[in-house]
Design an enzyme around this catalytic site. Structure first.
Site, PDB file in Angstrom:
ATOM      1  N   VAL A 108       0.850  -1.184   0.000  1.00 38.75           N
ATOM      2  CA  VAL A 108       0.000   0.000   0.000  1.00 38.75           C
ATOM      3  C   VAL A 108       0.891   1.240   0.000  1.00 38.75           C
ATOM      4  CG1 VAL A 108      -1.781   1.289   1.235  1.00 38.75           C
ATOM      5  CG2 VAL A 108      -1.832  -1.221   1.233  1.00 38.75           C
ATOM      6  N   CYS A 109       0.523   2.215  -0.828  1.00 44.39           N
ATOM      7  CA  CYS A 109       1.258   3.469  -0.939  1.00 44.39           C
ATOM      8  C   CYS A 109       2.730   3.171  -1.216  1.00 44.39           C
ATOM      9  CB  CYS A 109       1.052   4.309   0.327  1.00 44.39           C
ATOM     10  SG  CYS A 109       1.626   6.021   0.189  1.00 44.39           S
ATOM     11  N   ASN A 110       3.644   3.820  -0.517  1.00 43.27           N
ATOM     12  CA  ASN A 110       5.055   3.613  -0.808  1.00 43.27           C
ATOM     13  C   ASN A 110       5.609   2.321  -0.234  1.00 43.27           C
ATOM     14  OD1 ASN A 110       5.656   5.992  -2.374  1.00 43.27           O
ATOM     15  ND2 ASN A 110       7.715   5.853  -1.533  1.00 43.27           N
ATOM     16  N   SER A 128       0.035   2.737  -6.447  1.00 39.75           N
ATOM     17  CA  SER A 128       0.784   3.281  -5.316  1.00 39.75           C
ATOM     18  C   SER A 128       0.445   4.748  -5.141  1.00 39.75           C
ATOM     19  CB  SER A 128       2.295   3.082  -5.529  1.00 39.75           C
ATOM     20  OG  SER A 128       3.038   3.560  -4.437  1.00 39.75           O
ATOM     21  N   ALA A 160      -2.108  -0.915  -3.852  1.00 41.77           N
ATOM     22  CA  ALA A 160      -3.087   0.167  -3.875  1.00 41.77           C
ATOM     23  C   ALA A 160      -2.446   1.449  -3.386  1.00 41.77           C
ATOM     24  CB  ALA A 160      -4.294  -0.174  -3.004  1.00 41.77           C
TER      25      ALA A 160
END
Length: 227
Positions: A108-110, A128, A160
């Site tokens: 998730v994200c970074n 991301s 995501a």
């Protein structure tokens, strides 16, 4: 909840969530919330030791497993951690080991950049943070979904964007592991139905000034992941 309805003797479903000093709680809360409802679920917060880890900000969390004691995982999940955590060779090595043996891998994200540093996104489609596209391409991603496109599923890799993205990938994993009915029931149990009050949460919806301001905040941080 689904777990309370599970028959006796249901096999454990091990969910490991990597946390490090400065981890971003919103990137993992959906994974913990949704998958904790699944039959046999056992949630493991993983770090190098059992010392209290403070998420950003003021979110103290006690690791329940270490790199050495973590059991084989059905799900391995990572959200955004600071560059000094994601660039740590020990963290990268553990991420590679845990992900390679897990049935599902969530980024998730970074946190997706950490998966990339571990060699786990090469040739794959990912989602991301909006500012991380070039970094993820440099780490081998074949395609990075645009902001607002939702979760990316590529084989056993579920990725995501930040925040609510953790709920979306977790619901998709739940549906794949336990059946669509389980995913739908979990979605209803937490009443997951976002209503953004300002509708500025995607690159297309935000103004150019807002995009520049956000890049000014996160750009220097993204650059530090390139180590």
């Amino acid at each position: 909840m689904l777990a309370s309805l599970a028959p006796e003797g249901v096999p454990p479903f091990h969910v490991g969530i990597l946390i490090g000093p400065g981890f971003v709680p919103m990137d993992i809360i959906g994974v913990q919330t949704v998958l904790a409802m699944m039959p046999g679920s056992q949630i493991h917060f993983i770090w190098k030791n059992h010392d209290v880890v403070e998420g950003f900000r003021s979110w103290p969390t006690v690791p329940t497993a270490t790199f050495e004691t973590c059991p084989p995982l059905d799900v391995f999940a990572v959200g955004m951690n600071p560059p000094e955590v994601q660039n740590d060779p020990d963290v990268i090595a553990f991420t590679r080991k845990a992900a390679e043996s897990a049935r599902y891998v969530i980024g998730v994200c970074n946190g997706v950049a950490l998966l990339g540093a571990a060699g786990l996104i090469e040739g794959r489609t990912v989602a991301s943070n909006f500012a991380a596209e070039r970094l993820l391409e440099d780490l081998g991603a074949a395609k990075v979904l645009a902001s607002g496109s939702g979760a990316a599923v590529d084989g056993n890799l579920y990725t995501a964007g930040p925040g609510i993205g953790s709920f979306e990938v977790a619901l998709l994993v739940a549906a794949d592991a336990f059946g669509r009915e389980a995913g739908e029931l979990a979605e209803f149990a937490i009443e997951y139905d976002p209503h953004p009050p300002f509708r500025t949460g995607t690159v297309d919806a935000a103004s150019s000034q807002m995009r520049d301001a956000a890049r000014g905040m996160i750009g220097p941080i993204i650059a530090q992941y390139r180590r």
